[in-house]
Every structure is written in C-alpha cells, then in structure tokens.
Design an enzyme around this catalytic site. Structure first.
Site: not given
Ligand SMILES: Cc1cc2nc3c(=O)[nH]c(=O)nc-3n(C[C@H](O)[C@H](O)[C@H](O)COP(=O)(O)OP(=O)(O)OC[C@H]3O[C@@H](n4cnc5c(N)ncnc54)[C@H](O)[C@@H]3O)c2cc1C
Length: 392
Positions: A139, A141, A168, A188, A242, A278, A350, A373, A376
């Site tokens: 919940g 990210g 990771t 926080y 934090y 190629r 291809g 991390e 975008s």
């Molecule tokens: C392969 C992989 C490795 C990872 N490794 C780690 C790790 O080692 N440790 C760790 O702690 N985490 C890790 N992560 C988690 C990663 O950092 C999160 O997936 C990432 O921060 C995005 O969070 P979310 O997936 O919950 O997406 P969400 O936060 O749900 O975002 C979904 C979409 O909504 C957009 N969005 C959300 N809020 C806003 C806003 N306020 N304004 C505009 N757009 C918004 C986002 O840009 C995104 O496009 C990993 C993820 C993956 C896939």
C-alpha cells in the site's frame, strides 16, 4: 574519500583519474569475461549465479566507498557509479545487485549508524553478506511513508509485524535495512530504520516475483510476524527513519542513472557491431545514412545521460548539493535506456526481436528504470519543487 573542489572544477566530467580508469577497466574486464557468458541463462532461470556473487565480494564490488577500517575498498561514490555503469553494460541485473549494496545500504550505514554498528556490520557486508533495502509495501510505494509495518517497543528490543514488497536481493540477502513505524499516528515522524538478520525469529522471505526484466535480480516479499529486533539494531534515532530513507534514496537515484546509462551504452555497442556486419542491398547496413543517423542520435543520448549522471556523482563526492541533479540523472537516463534499447532492437531487425541476440533483454530490462527508487513522476515532482522554490 572526497574529491577536491579543484579536481571537480578543472576536469571534464568524463575525464577519469588514473585510479578511476584502472578501476573502470577492471570492472569492464570482469563483466565481459565472467558475467557475459552467463547473462542469457541467468535471465531465463531468473536466478543470479552464486559463484558470480562470490566474485563480486572478492573483487570488493560490494563495499566500494566504505573506508578500509571497516573492510571496504576506501574508494569514492563516483567509483561505485563507474562499477554500476560497467556492469549494466553487460547485465543490468548484475548492476542492481551491486547498486543496492553500495548506494543504498552502505550509504545509509556510513551516514547514520554509530561507530560500533559500523564496526560490527560493515566488515560483514564487505566479506560476503548480501544486503537489501526494505522500504516499499503493497500500500505504500510512491507514498513510501504511508507504511503500516509496525514496530512495538518491548524492553531492550522492538517487535516488528508487517509485510514489505518488491525487495531487491531478498532471495539471497543475509541482512536487511528495514523501515517500520513505531507510531502510526505520528505519520512520517514514527518511521524508524532497523537492521534485521535473515535468521531472526519471526522473519521470513515470501513470494519471489516473476518479472519482465532484470530477471536474475531477485525481488521478494518480506514477512515479519512479531520479529524481535534488539534496540542496538536501530539505525539513527527512533522516529528519524524518514531522514535515513530520503537521504539515501538521493544517492540511490544516481545509481539507477548509472545503471540505465550502462544499459544504453550496452545496447549502442551491440547495434554498432551488428550494423557493420549485417549486409543488405550488397553493403553493410551501417553504410546507409538512415542507420548512421539512428546510431548518431543513440550516441548523443548515451553521452547526455552519462554527463548528467557523472555530474550528480561528482557533486555528491565534492560535498555539494545534488538532489535535483540526481533526480534529473535518473529521470533522463531511464528515458534514454528505453529509447536506445528500442532503437537497437530495430537496427537488429527480426533477430533483434528474438532471445538469440542480447538487445531484446536490454529492451525489457530498461523498463524498470522509470519505476523503482521513485517513478518518473516522483523525479519530475522533485525537479519541479526545486524550480518553484521548494513549494509543497
Ligand atoms: C523490480 C523492482 C525492484 C524493487 N526494489 C525495491 C527495493 O529493493 N526496496 C524497496 O523498498 N522497494 C523496491 N521496489 C519498489 C519500487 O520502489 C516501487 O514499485 C515504486 O516506488 C513505485 O511504487 P508502486 O509500485 O507502489 O507504484 P505507485 O506508487 O502505486 O504508482 C503507480 C503510478 O502512479 C503514479 N503516481 C503515484 N503517485 C503520484 C503522484 N502524487 N503524482 C503523480 N503520479 C503519481 C506513479 O508515478 C506510477 O506511474 C522495487 C520495485 C520493483 C518493480
């Protein structure tokens, strides 16, 4: 070790010192000779070879800028960036393993842990213990501080319950820097950083994700059920987690900038080689201006991405502010990686679309750069905040 202001001011960003160049050469050679032959099989199996992980430790790649007194290499943050870039050129999954250890875990411990904690934990990290950085939850990210994993005080320990997602290195890691809240009402200000050993009672590794790209890098859920963690394992102050998280992720972003720059360079290397070999219409496709212009634009992208990334890293080593530059590096380099890998697939035609050639994998691997991390959008928010004078 910090680079001097004069060094920063007088050298072009891509001019490397003798030490940096030798270090870069050694990682490049290791990646080409030892990692490259296994990249495809590791990607297909979704597992990183144990013997290669052991070689990372032997080469000192897991503790590049950790002082020698703690078992590290005594190098610079910039050298970590060079290593991540060179590894990603061959395998972005290998690069992220090294990235997490250096730019997130060690960085947090060096800045926030006590001298006793550094003496206790850092030599282990240098000596063979793989580490993870556990912030995200199902919940929380982008809104990382909305975490619900709860730490409750219990005598000389905390008892932690909750779940972390997307972690990771978790399948292989022995030590986790994990964030939990000691007081959900405090927002926080309740977040606290803990060091947790893999064999702690109440701590379990959950489901391993089956991913689009960087498949050899493990990504797992962590399950904590009344997991007892001694108070001596709190990193920094209780309620200041934090700060630990925010400040380490700034460097972390430069690491991802380097990973994506290396990936793009790798795709360009492959495209250059293939275009010269190629033949169509009786000549090498590299002789067609249409292909030459593609290659030229790819090279401009890679160079711009490298310059943003090196600048952020050199600013960091010089003790200058680098927050915006780090966000720009990650944001731009991840766009470049997607764009350059995509164009490389097209230059291969291809066969670029098949697993028999390496660009298909780089194209898949590029996607993660815009997600982890800080997505975008999160980078754009950081950059805009600075532009608009820190307005919330
Ligand atoms: C392969 C992989 C490795 C990872 N490794 C780690 C790790 O080692 N440790 C760790 O702690 N985490 C890790 N992560 C988690 C990663 O950092 C999160 O997936 C990432 O921060 C995005 O969070 P979310 O997936 O919950 O997406 P969400 O936060 O749900 O975002 C979904 C979409 O909504 C957009 N969005 C959300 N809020 C806003 C806003 N306020 N304004 C505009 N757009 C918004 C986002 O840009 C995104 O496009 C990993 C993820 C993956 C896939």
């Amino acid at each position: 070790m910090q680079a001097s202001e004069t060094q920063i001011a007088t050298a072009a960003l891509t001019v490397l010192s003798e030490e940096e160049r030798m270090f870069q050469d050694s990682v490049r050679q290791f990646a080409r000779e030892r990692i490259a032959p296994h990249v495809r099989a590791m990607d297909e199996a979704g597992v990183f070879r144990k013997d290669l992980l052991e070689e990372f430790f032997k080469l000192g790649l897991m503790s590049i800028d950790v002082p020698e007194e703690y078992g590290g290499q005594g190098g610079t943050f910039f050298q970590s960036i060079l290593a991540i870039e060179e590894l990603a050129r061959v395998d972005p999954a290998a690069a992220v393993i090294v990235d997490v250890s250096n730019t997130l875990f060690n960085n947090a411990i060096l800045r926030w842990a006590s001298v006793e904690q550094k003496r206790h934990w850092l030599p282990r990290v240098a000596g063979g213990t793989l580490v993870s950085y556990a912030l995200s939850e199902a919940g929380s990210g982008s809104d990382a501080f909305a975490m619900t994993t709860r730490a409750v005080e219990d005598g000389d320990a905390f008892r932690i319950t909750g779940r972390k997602l997307w972690i990771t290195n978790a399948a292989e890691a022995g030590l986790f820097l994990l964030f939990a809240t000691v007081n959900p009402e405090a927002g926080y200000k309740g977040i606290t950083a803990f060091l947790i050993e893999r064999d702690s009672p109440g701590f379990k590794i959950g489901k391993k994700e089956d991913k689009l790209g960087i498949r050899a890098s493990s990504t797992c859920e962590l399950i904590l059920d009344d997991c007892r963690v001694p108070k001596s394992n709190v990193v920094g102050e209780v309620g200041k987690g934090y700060k630990v998280a925010i400040e380490t992720l700034n460097e972390g972003r430069i690491g991802i900038g380097a990973q994506m720059t290396g990936l793009a360079q790798g795709a360009l290397d492959h495209a250059l080689a293939y275009a010269q070999q190629r033949k169509q219409f009786g000549k090498a496709i590299a002789e067609f201006q249409g292909v030459q212009f593609e290659l030229a634009e790819m090279a401009v992208d890679v160079e711009a991405s490298r310059l943003l990334t090196y600048n952020a890293a050199r600013l960091r080593d010089a003790g200058r502010p680098f927050l915006t530059e780090a966000a720009m590096s990650k944001y731009f380099a991840s766009q470049v990686a997607e764009r350059v890998a995509s164009r490389a697939v097209e230059i291969f035609g291809g066969v670029g679309f098949t697993k028999d050639y390496p660009v298909e994998k780089l194209y898949r691997d590029a996607k993660i750069g815009r997600i982890y991390e800080g997505t975008s959008n999160m980078q754009r928010m950081t950059i805009a905040k600075q532009l608009l004078g820190n307005r919330p």
